[in-house]
Enzyme design. Sequence first.
Site, PDB file in Angstrom:
ATOM      1  CG  HIS A 176     -24.092  65.257  81.412  1.00  0.00           C
ATOM      2  ND1 HIS A 176     -23.319  65.534  82.508  1.00  0.00           N
ATOM      3  CD2 HIS A 176     -23.473  64.209  80.784  1.00  0.00           C
ATOM      4  CE1 HIS A 176     -22.295  64.701  82.551  1.00  0.00           C
ATOM      5  NE2 HIS A 176     -22.354  63.900  81.516  1.00  0.00           N
ATOM      6  CG  HIS A 233     -24.370  66.124  91.743  1.00  0.00           C
ATOM      7  ND1 HIS A 233     -24.144  64.778  91.584  1.00  0.00           N
ATOM      8  CD2 HIS A 233     -23.657  66.749  90.778  1.00  0.00           C
ATOM      9  CE1 HIS A 233     -23.324  64.595  90.568  1.00  0.00           C
ATOM     10  NE2 HIS A 233     -23.019  65.771  90.060  1.00  0.00           N
ATOM     11  CG  ASP A 247     -23.018  72.303  86.725  1.00  0.00           C
ATOM     12  OD1 ASP A 247     -22.051  72.264  85.944  1.00  0.00           O
ATOM     13  OD2 ASP A 247     -23.685  71.309  87.032  1.00  0.00           O
TER      14      ASP A 247
END
Length: 489
Positions: free
Chosen positions: A295, A334, A390
């Site tokens: 996460h 994702h 990210d």
Amino acid sequence: MGRPTESNQDSLTVRDNRTGKTYTIPIVDNAVPATAFKEIKAPRKPDEREENETEKGLRVQDKGFLNTAVIRSEITYIDGEAGVLRYRGYPIEQLALHSSHLESAYLLIYGSLPTREQHLHFETEVMRHGNMHVDSEEFFRSFRYDAHPMSMLTSAFAMLGSFYSEANPSLQGQKLYTNGDKESLATMDRQIYRLIGKATTLAAMAYRVRQGREFVTPPVGLSYTGSFLYQMDHLGEEDYKPNPVLEKALDVLFLIHADHELNASCTTVLQTGSSLVDPYSAIAAGCASLYGPLHGGANEAVIRMLVSIGSPENVPAFIEAVKRREKTLSGFGHRVYKTSDPRSFIVRKTADEVFKVTGRDALLETAMALHDAAMKDEYFIKRKLAPNVDFWSGLIYRAMGFPMDFFPVLFAVPRVVGWLAHWRQMMLQDGGVKIWRPRQVYVGAGKREYVPIEKRGPVQGLKETPSAVEHGGITKRTMLASFKGKSRL
């Protein structure tokens, strides 16, 4: 439900082949109520396990919540197939271009974009509540010098709850936040101001204690992210002001990280909050969930991956190792998005602005080579492994000089907003709050009779027996010593 009803297009007709009965289940907003399946019952077969509870109705099994809706929400909409993210209906691209983190926070929590007066009131209250009680300094000093900042931040959120007894339903009554009247809403808003305002202060304290620096009182007159940078970096310089490009970049990153529907940490906040615990404990639980590498730790994993690759010429070999499942690819794909993450384009543009003032990160060329190679490779195209938020955010944080283990903190601070928005929505939902109590499918042993210890045989197996731990130092010497009461196994 239970017997056939009139034909209805907005329903699901289910025939139980065990009994021959037909059931009609209503479809509302393209969802069916899981509790309706409890009406689908059948006699237990003679050789069937009683633990299946067949006669008590069907259970809906969904490991990992892959297709289970646990709440009705008006906050964030995601279309993973189309790469769409909207806060209260507003596309994330528009908000990132025109809005600010605190304005979008108002939107997420209260449902609409604020007027100038509303925004000023909200911003003033949030910034006013950034100051910490002096005892919190001793709290942070109690951590080891090398404590992980996420451990400190998680503990600090829980610590906040001990300062505000008026915010605890266990002390003030279960309906403290669910009444929905003027007094209840004011109490709720006060905690929201505190948590958003103190999130940056707590994060800065976690940062500075690692640096061996004195803590800084939140300044007056700076923006939310400007105050955050000031609290982390100010060392007594006169008229100190953070770089405006970095301040703006951090604000954009905070805005796009503020909420992402029912991700793991948000669900943790709601699960915890459903017991009507105080919001500080619920936010601490969410922070702990965010700490996990699947996460909030993902952007840190991207940097470690790029460091391990080393240089652009090593990218092809790394790509092949990923295909052979010998290496892990971080920053691509994702759980929700099956196409490009819409936030990744915003972050990529923000990265360009940051690199203009910080200089290009040494890993940028490697990142670009990996990005280009993956986007052209059929293996990644077929699996829809496009860059996510990210992939670029870690490079920005690195270029701005943040240590890698601080990256999850930079994720948690803005996500407090989303957690609070969903918590507030749940507290005020129609019908009140019901504690979240998922069902399980029990597949363990049936009823067994207790066996005295002298008649038991050993159970073998790696997973069925506790591990032997190798001890050293004082523990080893103590185990070799003799003393009264020592275990003699």
